[in-house]
Design a protein around this motif. Structure first.
Motif, PDB file in Angstrom:
ATOM      1  N   UNK A  74      26.139  31.466  12.749  1.00 42.75           N
ATOM      2  CA  UNK A  74      27.213  31.097  13.683  1.00 42.75           C
ATOM      3  C   UNK A  74      27.983  32.284  14.261  1.00 42.75           C
ATOM      4  N   UNK A  75      27.655  33.521  13.851  1.00 42.51           N
ATOM      5  CA  UNK A  75      28.405  34.681  14.350  1.00 42.51           C
ATOM      6  C   UNK A  75      28.375  34.808  15.872  1.00 42.51           C
ATOM      7  N   UNK A  76      27.207  34.707  16.531  1.00 38.00           N
ATOM      8  CA  UNK A  76      27.214  34.792  18.003  1.00 38.00           C
ATOM      9  C   UNK A  76      28.065  33.693  18.640  1.00 38.00           C
ATOM     10  N   UNK A  77      28.091  32.517  18.024  1.00 39.92           N
ATOM     11  CA  UNK A  77      28.903  31.407  18.526  1.00 39.92           C
ATOM     12  C   UNK A  77      30.390  31.764  18.468  1.00 39.92           C
ATOM     13  N   UNK A  78      30.841  32.324  17.338  1.00 37.51           N
ATOM     14  CA  UNK A  78      32.245  32.711  17.184  1.00 37.51           C
ATOM     15  C   UNK A  78      32.616  33.772  18.209  1.00 37.51           C
ATOM     16  N   UNK A  79      31.770  34.797  18.342  1.00 45.12           N
ATOM     17  CA  UNK A  79      32.033  35.871  19.307  1.00 45.12           C
ATOM     18  C   UNK A  79      32.097  35.311  20.724  1.00 45.12           C
ATOM     19  N   UNK A  80      31.180  34.399  21.038  1.00 45.53           N
ATOM     20  CA  UNK A  80      31.160  33.782  22.369  1.00 45.53           C
ATOM     21  C   UNK A  80      32.430  32.970  22.628  1.00 45.53           C
ATOM     22  N   UNK A  81      32.883  32.212  21.626  1.00 46.83           N
ATOM     23  CA  UNK A  81      34.117  31.429  21.791  1.00 46.83           C
ATOM     24  C   UNK A  81      35.328  32.333  22.002  1.00 46.83           C
ATOM     25  N   UNK A 164      29.471  23.094  11.915  1.00 47.45           N
ATOM     26  CA  UNK A 164      29.204  21.658  12.068  1.00 47.45           C
ATOM     27  C   UNK A 164      28.349  21.337  13.294  1.00 47.45           C
ATOM     28  N   UNK A 165      28.301  22.245  14.265  1.00 43.48           N
ATOM     29  CA  UNK A 165      27.467  22.004  15.451  1.00 43.48           C
ATOM     30  C   UNK A 165      26.158  22.785  15.413  1.00 43.48           C
ATOM     31  N   UNK A 166      25.930  23.552  14.350  1.00 48.01           N
ATOM     32  CA  UNK A 166      24.663  24.275  14.216  1.00 48.01           C
ATOM     33  C   UNK A 166      23.596  23.328  13.664  1.00 48.01           C
ATOM     34  N   UNK A 167      22.352  23.668  13.860  1.00 46.14           N
ATOM     35  CA  UNK A 167      21.237  22.841  13.366  1.00 46.14           C
ATOM     36  C   UNK A 167      21.296  22.703  11.845  1.00 46.14           C
ATOM     37  N   UNK A 168      21.427  23.830  11.147  1.00 42.00           N
ATOM     38  CA  UNK A 168      21.441  23.778   9.671  1.00 42.00           C
ATOM     39  C   UNK A 168      22.681  23.063   9.148  1.00 42.00           C
ATOM     40  N   UNK A 169      23.835  23.352   9.752  1.00 43.59           N
ATOM     41  CA  UNK A 169      25.072  22.714   9.306  1.00 43.59           C
ATOM     42  C   UNK A 169      25.038  21.214   9.504  1.00 43.59           C
ATOM     43  N   UNK A 170      24.574  20.773  10.692  1.00 46.17           N
ATOM     44  CA  UNK A 170      24.563  19.340  11.003  1.00 46.17           C
ATOM     45  C   UNK A 170      23.515  18.574  10.201  1.00 46.17           C
ATOM     46  N   UNK A 171      22.355  19.184   9.994  1.00 45.87           N
ATOM     47  CA  UNK A 171      21.263  18.442   9.339  1.00 45.87           C
ATOM     48  C   UNK A 171      21.201  18.630   7.830  1.00 45.87           C
ATOM     49  N   UNK A 172      21.695  19.779   7.309  1.00 48.61           N
ATOM     50  CA  UNK A 172      21.614  20.031   5.867  1.00 48.61           C
ATOM     51  C   UNK A 172      22.989  20.031   5.188  1.00 48.61           C
ATOM     52  N   UNK A 173      23.997  20.529   5.882  1.00 50.70           N
ATOM     53  CA  UNK A 173      25.336  20.551   5.306  1.00 50.70           C
ATOM     54  C   UNK A 173      26.048  19.219   5.448  1.00 50.70           C
ATOM     55  N   UNK A 174      25.713  18.471   6.496  1.00 47.41           N
ATOM     56  CA  UNK A 174      26.325  17.173   6.768  1.00 47.41           C
ATOM     57  C   UNK A 174      25.241  16.097   6.781  1.00 47.41           C
ATOM     58  N   UNK A 175      25.659  14.845   6.785  1.00 43.82           N
ATOM     59  CA  UNK A 175      24.704  13.739   6.893  1.00 43.82           C
ATOM     60  C   UNK A 175      24.416  13.512   8.377  1.00 43.82           C
ATOM     61  N   UNK A 176      23.150  13.565   8.753  1.00 45.47           N
ATOM     62  CA  UNK A 176      22.780  13.469  10.163  1.00 45.47           C
ATOM     63  C   UNK A 176      21.740  12.375  10.333  1.00 45.47           C
TER      64      UNK A 176
END
Length: 199
Positions: A74-81, A164-176
């Motif tokens: 998620x680092x590039x996402x944070x920098x982009x935001x 929460x919006x990343x592929x790994x976070x949404x599918x493995x960290x959360x119930x998707x």
């Protein structure tokens, strides 16, 4: 004039002078700080602190039986935001905060945040979370309006959104549920139930 009355008057003058001096110093500091926060931010420093942002995010959402923030990338996402979607004052506060995190780690543990142990990183993050906690009530609203969000508030918010919006976070960290079935308005959660990735 009585000597005791003269002493009281002198004391009052001294206290008044100190209050005026303190007020003037606070006003000058606030003016300098306001100007600094409203100057054009040096966004190049975000790339220079990329590894620090990664390790801070990983400390906020560490890997357990599910992937952490680092694995979610998620680092590039944070920098982009921060670069594209954050007001100037908050950009400056964020960059300032990154420098302060590394400075605090070096002062406390004689090493950069990246080289600190997990326990040391958690202690540094706990310090900044407590320091940057927003004020409550009207004071908090005024502070947010004038100064924007604090460094750690921004870091934590962008880390959670990114995870929460990343592929790994949404599918493995959360119930998707990729293909949801029928709508059920009220569902009993099971023990250990993960949060849902979609609303």
């Amino acid at each position: 004039m009585d000597a005791s009355i003269q002493k009281k008057m002198n004391r009052r003058k001294a206290i008044a002078s100190l209050l005026v001096l303190a007020g003037g110093t606070a006003a000058v500091y606030s003016g300098v700080r306001w100007r600094k926060l409203n100057t054009a931010p040096d966004l190049v420093k975000l790339q220079a602190h990329k590894d620090l942002i990664t390790e801070l995010a990983e400390t906020i959402i560490p890997a357990t039986d599910t992937p952490g923030a680092k694995a979610a990338g998620i680092t590039p996402f944070i920098i982009s935001l921060v670069t594209d979607c954050t007001p100037r004052r908050e950009q400056n506060r964020f960059i300032e905060g990154l420098i302060e995190v590394d400075g605090y780690a070096r002062a406390e543990y004689k090493r950069s945040f990246i080289k600190c142990s997990t326990e040391q990183r958690e202690a540094v993050v706990a310090y900044f979370e407590k320091r940057d906690r927003p004020y409550k009530g009207l004071l908090g609203k005024v502070s947010k309006r004038i100064m924007g969000d604090s460094f750690f508030t921004i870091m934590k918010k962008y880390t959670v959104i990114g995870y929460c919006t990343s592929m790994k976070g949404a599918t493995e960290g959360l119930a998707y549920d990729y293909v949801p079935g029928r709508y059920v308005g009220s569902v009993k959660l099971q023990p250990g139930q993960k949060c849902w990735a979609t609303e």
